[in-house]
Design an enzyme around this catalytic site. Structure first.
Site, PDB file in Angstrom:
ATOM      1  N   ARG A  38       0.734  -1.306   0.113  1.00  0.00           N
ATOM      2  CA  ARG A  38      -0.151   0.056   0.159  1.00  0.00           C
ATOM      3  C   ARG A  38       0.790   1.120   0.096  1.00  0.00           C
ATOM      4  O   ARG A  38       0.481   2.236  -0.469  1.00  0.00           O
ATOM      5  CB  ARG A  38      -0.785   0.045   1.302  1.00  0.00           C
ATOM      6  CG  ARG A  38      -1.928   1.149   1.139  1.00  0.00           C
ATOM      7  CD  ARG A  38      -3.164   0.909   1.949  1.00  0.00           C
ATOM      8  NE  ARG A  38      -2.698   1.179   3.446  1.00  0.00           N
ATOM      9  CZ  ARG A  38      -3.673   1.673   4.222  1.00  0.00           C
ATOM     10  NH1 ARG A  38      -4.922   1.989   4.001  1.00  0.00           N
ATOM     11  NH2 ARG A  38      -3.280   1.824   5.676  1.00  0.00           N
ATOM     12  N   ILE A  64      -7.791   6.457   1.008  1.00  0.00           N
ATOM     13  CA  ILE A  64      -7.061   4.816   0.527  1.00  0.00           C
ATOM     14  C   ILE A  64      -7.877   3.989   1.586  1.00  0.00           C
ATOM     15  O   ILE A  64      -7.725   4.234   2.799  1.00  0.00           O
ATOM     16  CB  ILE A  64      -5.758   4.546   0.128  1.00  0.00           C
ATOM     17  CG1 ILE A  64      -5.501   3.434  -0.275  1.00  0.00           C
ATOM     18  CG2 ILE A  64      -4.932   4.814   1.510  1.00  0.00           C
ATOM     19  CD1 ILE A  64      -3.965   3.340  -0.842  1.00  0.00           C
ATOM     20  N   SER A  65      -8.539   2.938   1.081  1.00  0.00           N
ATOM     21  CA  SER A  65      -9.307   2.348   2.183  1.00  0.00           C
ATOM     22  C   SER A  65      -8.279   1.265   2.861  1.00  0.00           C
ATOM     23  O   SER A  65      -7.131   1.227   2.583  1.00  0.00           O
ATOM     24  CB  SER A  65     -10.452   1.186   1.405  1.00  0.00           C
ATOM     25  OG  SER A  65     -11.259   1.823   0.800  1.00  0.00           O
ATOM     26  N   ALA A  66      -8.916   0.881   4.121  1.00  0.00           N
ATOM     27  CA  ALA A  66      -8.004  -0.177   4.867  1.00  0.00           C
ATOM     28  C   ALA A  66      -7.788  -1.424   4.353  1.00  0.00           C
ATOM     29  O   ALA A  66      -8.581  -1.745   3.616  1.00  0.00           O
ATOM     30  CB  ALA A  66      -8.683  -0.185   6.297  1.00  0.00           C
TER      31      ALA A  66
END
Ligand code: SAM
Length: 220
Positions: A38, A64-66
């Site tokens: 990530r 930005i998603s987990a």
């Protein structure tokens, strides 16, 4: 600033934990996560936090998603090589890179904020991803030029399921979309399009995404 080796080690530990906890369930998703850490998709000032299982800021007030959320959606999507996928909500480009690694063919992803179109393209270029096409525009209308799709994955929260997205699914295809309130509380819905064109919807429980803004979403 920690070294890239250390960032990678931290990321590997996050991935192994998600795998042990059966949030990442398949070897394919595990390999894709390991290939695209990530930190490659966030600004440098957030590199130190990229392995933490929480959303992080990206430009233009978006997120930005987990990692666990991305893993849950990718496992539900049951992506296989050759599938045609549309993602709505490119953001950083990270999820699109993972999708591309899983389907091993061209992926289409739409983003409404021009700054993020550029951000995602830069991130994808740096990560060496060549088969993701970032399209500027309103993804609530889908992307008719490449329809129909095996999978449509929406990574922003909608007030209801947008009709054009269901129309642009192949029979047997599925749409994953958070549906609920504007303020970060939705249900993750899986909409299956049956061979006769009707749909069946499953609810996978509570999630929290930024709003999907557009003609068939929230009005911005
Ligand atoms: N998938 C992204 C990633 O991997 O970084 C995270 C997506 S972020 C949670 C949601 C994104 O959806 C934001 O970048 C937002 O600008 C975008 N968005 C919201 N409404 C949209 C629309 N109608 N069409 C396309 N993108 C939209």
């Amino acid at each position: 600033m920690v070294s890239e080796d250390e960032l990678r080690r931290r990321w590997e530990r996050t991935v192994e934990r998600l795998f042990r906890e059966r949030i990442i369930r398949s070897e394919a998703v595990r390999k894709a996560f390991l290939k695209y850490p990530r930190y490659l998709f966030v600004q440098k000032r957030y590199w130190d936090y990229a392995h933490v299982d929480e959303p992080l800021p990206i430009p233009a007030g978006q997120t930005i998603s987990a990692p666990h959320m991305v893993a849950i959606m990718l496992e539900l999507a049951e992506l296989r090589p050759g599938m045609k996928v549309l993602e709505v909500g490119t953001g950083s480009g990270w999820n699109a890179a993972l999708i591309a690694e899983l389907v091993k063919t061209d992926v289409y992803t739409i983003e409404r904020i021009p700054e993020l179109v550029e951000f995602a393209r830069r991130n994808l270029g740096r990560a060496g991803v060549e088969n993701v096409h970032v399209i500027p525009g309103d993804g609530t209308k889908g992307f008719p030029p490449k329809a129909p799709y095996d999978r449509i994955i929406v990574t922003a929260g909608a007030p209801k399921v947008p009709d054009p997205l269901v129309e642009q699914l192949k029979p047997g295809g599925k749409l994953l979309i958070p549906v609920g309130s504007y303020h970060l509380w939705q249900d993750l819905l899986e909409v299956l399009k049956l061979p006769d064109g009707s749909t069946e919807t499953r609810n996978h429980g509570g999630v929290a995404f930024v709003p999907l803004i557009g003609e068939h979403g929230w009005r911005g």
